[in-house]
Design an enzyme around this catalytic site. Structure first.
Site, PDB file in Angstrom:
ATOM      1  N   GLN A   1      -4.625   8.408   7.070  1.00  0.00           N
ATOM      2  CA  GLN A   1      -4.025   7.447   6.338  1.00  0.00           C
ATOM      3  C   GLN A   1      -3.182   6.511   7.242  1.00  0.00           C
ATOM      4  O   GLN A   1      -2.533   6.686   8.117  1.00  0.00           O
ATOM      5  CB  GLN A   1      -3.220   7.963   5.104  1.00  0.00           C
ATOM      6  CG  GLN A   1      -3.744   8.731   4.146  1.00  0.00           C
ATOM      7  CD  GLN A   1      -2.774   9.124   3.138  1.00  0.00           C
ATOM      8  OE1 GLN A   1      -2.621  10.446   2.714  1.00  0.00           O
ATOM      9  NE2 GLN A   1      -2.251   8.205   2.233  1.00  0.00           N
ATOM     10  N   HIS A   2      -3.028   5.113   6.408  1.00  0.00           N
ATOM     11  CA  HIS A   2      -1.982   4.056   6.756  1.00  0.00           C
ATOM     12  C   HIS A   2      -2.252   3.180   7.971  1.00  0.00           C
ATOM     13  O   HIS A   2      -1.471   2.265   8.136  1.00  0.00           O
ATOM     14  CB  HIS A   2      -0.495   4.735   6.824  1.00  0.00           C
ATOM     15  CG  HIS A   2       0.133   5.828   5.944  1.00  0.00           C
ATOM     16  ND1 HIS A   2       0.179   5.187   4.582  1.00  0.00           N
ATOM     17  CD2 HIS A   2       0.252   7.080   5.780  1.00  0.00           C
ATOM     18  CE1 HIS A   2       0.587   6.225   3.749  1.00  0.00           C
ATOM     19  NE2 HIS A   2       0.622   7.454   4.606  1.00  0.00           N
TER      20      HIS A   2
ATOM     21  N   ASP B   1      -7.259  10.937   4.177  1.00  0.00           N
ATOM     22  CA  ASP B   1      -7.648  12.403   4.686  1.00  0.00           C
ATOM     23  C   ASP B   1      -7.072  13.443   3.540  1.00  0.00           C
ATOM     24  O   ASP B   1      -7.628  14.386   3.339  1.00  0.00           O
ATOM     25  CB  ASP B   1      -7.076  12.892   6.107  1.00  0.00           C
ATOM     26  CG  ASP B   1      -5.859  12.336   6.286  1.00  0.00           C
ATOM     27  OD1 ASP B   1      -4.979  12.021   5.564  1.00  0.00           O
ATOM     28  OD2 ASP B   1      -5.377  12.893   7.659  1.00  0.00           O
TER      29      ASP B   1
END
Ligand SMILES: Nc1ncnc2c1ncn2[C@@H]1O[C@H](COP(=O)(O)OP(=O)(O)O)[C@@H](O)[C@H]1O
Ligand SMILES: O=C(CO)[C@@H](O)[C@H](O)COP(=O)(O)O
Length: 474
Positions: A78-79, A231
């Site tokens: 992520q991110h 994820d």
């Protein structure tokens, strides 16, 4: 008799790409593939998205089923901030979720709008991990790159776009940016960091396709590509997770989460109010220091990772990378409470305890935030690479006092992505596909009495170490 369709699910995580080829009818994993990533060391954490692309091709081909896959989907760390030029090429390496250089930007953004406002609008108070803080860091530190950016993508968006040629994302991963709301991209939040919404991908609805594979990819041209997701959302999907069931994941990051029907909004910032990959929510707390940090301490002590010993008074706060939960981006590792009779095995056990403690404290907040109630005695699902380790299992049981189930499914992120892909083939909801596959079944380790003495010792050290934990050692 025609062979059952096969789908491919991919987990592009921090350390590696993992792919699984799955029989849509039975959920049997027919082939797997893996290819490593390089993450920069030193002050920041960066990876080259082009390497993820090559790792994707290698891992997918290694499953042995790339040429017959009926659909594909990608779950990703992520991110991370991926910035592309007009031709779709990365302008620089991606800034990863565990890069804490963006901590000052996160702090400034929080101060500007107020934590309550952030939690109410974006669902989360931004920490250094969030894409909004990374974009602000890029503008402050590399303004020419920010100005040249033609598209902003998350890791799974970049890889999905590489397959389809389209700019897409999903609500789960988008909810980790800091600029997504259930009503769409928040123009005011984007305005705070000077980001043009036209640079962002289209949010594909849950269960829909992002497009089809274009010519020249590792899969056949024309194969449907599902939306993909972050994820953690993909792992929740892979488990077919039911609302209120708590999960603890031990990987590069440590995460605790549950699917909830209510939208979380935690103004303390401990719990991120993510969306799941369906139509529900995924309140989640994440630590930066989990399996890698404890493995590193085992290496420093010259011990195998399971060579722990009980007892003693040592406390280890394994915050080698700074920490996100609690929000201490400048922290470093701390050993405390050593005596003449402290053994290396006890120190290693204390490192496991320190890593697990912060996750379990956050778990209580996670469940409260989403309005679900899991009783103190309810079972916890333990997943991620660390879930296979005896020392991790024992530590989670001893510090939680809960029964712990270790799901039989391996590579749950990739499996969740495969369930999304299978949904495109059969028309089922991806959660229904995953429940049919039964990856969450597995042995139940009985509860043991909670080690409250250890819990209190760690909590005491953590609260008294506040000054050291905010001090950035050069
Ligand atoms: N048998 C095991 N015992 C303890 N830890 C393990 C074991 N197998 C893998 N790990 C840990 O799992 C980690 C990888 O977990 P994984 O969930 O695959 O990572 P990621 O979060 O990058 O996807 C490694 O850092 C390793 O320390
Ligand atoms: O930042 C978070 C969750 O908010 C992390 O969980 C990342 O999604 C990275 O995951 P892994 O590489 O550990 O799988």
């Amino acid at each position: 008799m025609a062979a059952a369709p096969v789908v491919i699910g991919v987990d592009s995580s921090t350390q590696a790409t993992k792919a699984v080829a799955v029989d849509v009818e039975t959920g049997e994993v027919l082939g797997t593939g893996r290819a490593p990533h390089t993450v920069s060391a030193g002050e920041g954490r960066e990876s080259d998205p082009r390497q993820w692309g090559r790792a994707f091709d290698d891992a997918v081909r290694a499953t042995g089923h790339a040429d017959r896959a009926a659909a594909v989907s990608i779950g990703g760390q992520q991110h991370g901030l991926v910035v592309l030029d007009a031709a779709g090429a990365p302008l620089r390496p991606a800034l990863l979720w565990n890069d804490v250089r963006s901590a000052p930007q996160a702090e400034a953004l929080t101060a500007r709008l107020g934590a309550h406002s952030w939690a109410g609008r974006a669902g989360s108070v931004p920490t250094a991990a969030f894409t909004v803080a990374k974009w602000a860091w890029l503008r402050d530190n590399e303004p020419h790159t920010a100005a040249a950016t033609a598209a902003v993508r998350l890791p799974h968006d970049y890889l999905t776009g590489r397959l389809t040629g389209a700019g897409t994302t999903d609500r789960g991963d988008a909810s980790g940016t800091g600029w997504w709301t259930p009503a769409g991209y928040d123009k005011d939040l984007l305005g705070l960091v000077g980001l043009d919404p036209a640079l962002l991908p289209e949010v594909v609805p849950a269960g829909a396709a992002a497009g089809t594979v274009r010519a020249g990819a590792a899969l056949r041209e024309g194969v449907p590509v599902a939306a993909g997701t972050g994820d953690n959302m993909a792992a929740a999907l892979g488990l077919g997770l039911r609302p209120g069931v708590p999960v603890l994941s031990l990987g590069t990051s440590g995460t605790v989460y549950a699917v909830t029907r209510g939208r979380p909004a935690d103004p303390t910032g401990t719990v991120a109010g993510f969306a799941d990959a369906g139509e529900d929510w995924l309140p989640l707390a994440c630590t930066l220091n989990c399996t890698l940090a404890v493995d590193r301490i085992a290496t420093l002590l010259g011990r195998e990772r399971d060579a722990v010993e009980a007892g003693g008074t040592a406390v280890v706060l394994p915050f080698l990378d700074g920490e996100r939960t609690p929000n201490l981006p400048n922290a470093s590792g701390l050993f405390h409470g050593l005596r003449h009779d402290t053994t290396p095995g006890q120190l290693l056990q204390a490192a496991y305890d320190g890593a697990v403690h912060t996750l379990l404290v956050a778990l209580e907040d996670v469940l409260r935030q989403g309005g679900e109630s899991a009783g103190a005695g309810d079972e916890l699902l333990l997943i991620g690479g660390g879930a296979q380790g005896a020392a991790w299992q024992d530590t989670v049981r001893r510090l939680s006092g809960r029964p712990v189930r270790v799901p039989q499914g391996r590579e749950l992120v990739a499996l969740g992505a495969a369930a999304q892909a299978a949904g495109l083939v059969t028309g089922e909801s991806p959660y229904d596909v995953a429940r049919r596959w039964g990856a969450a079944d597995g042995p139940l380790l009985e509860a043991v009495p909670r080690d409250t003495e250890a819990v209190e010792r760690i909590a005491g050290t953590l609260s008294r170490a506040a000054e050291l934990m905010t001090y950035r050692q050069a």
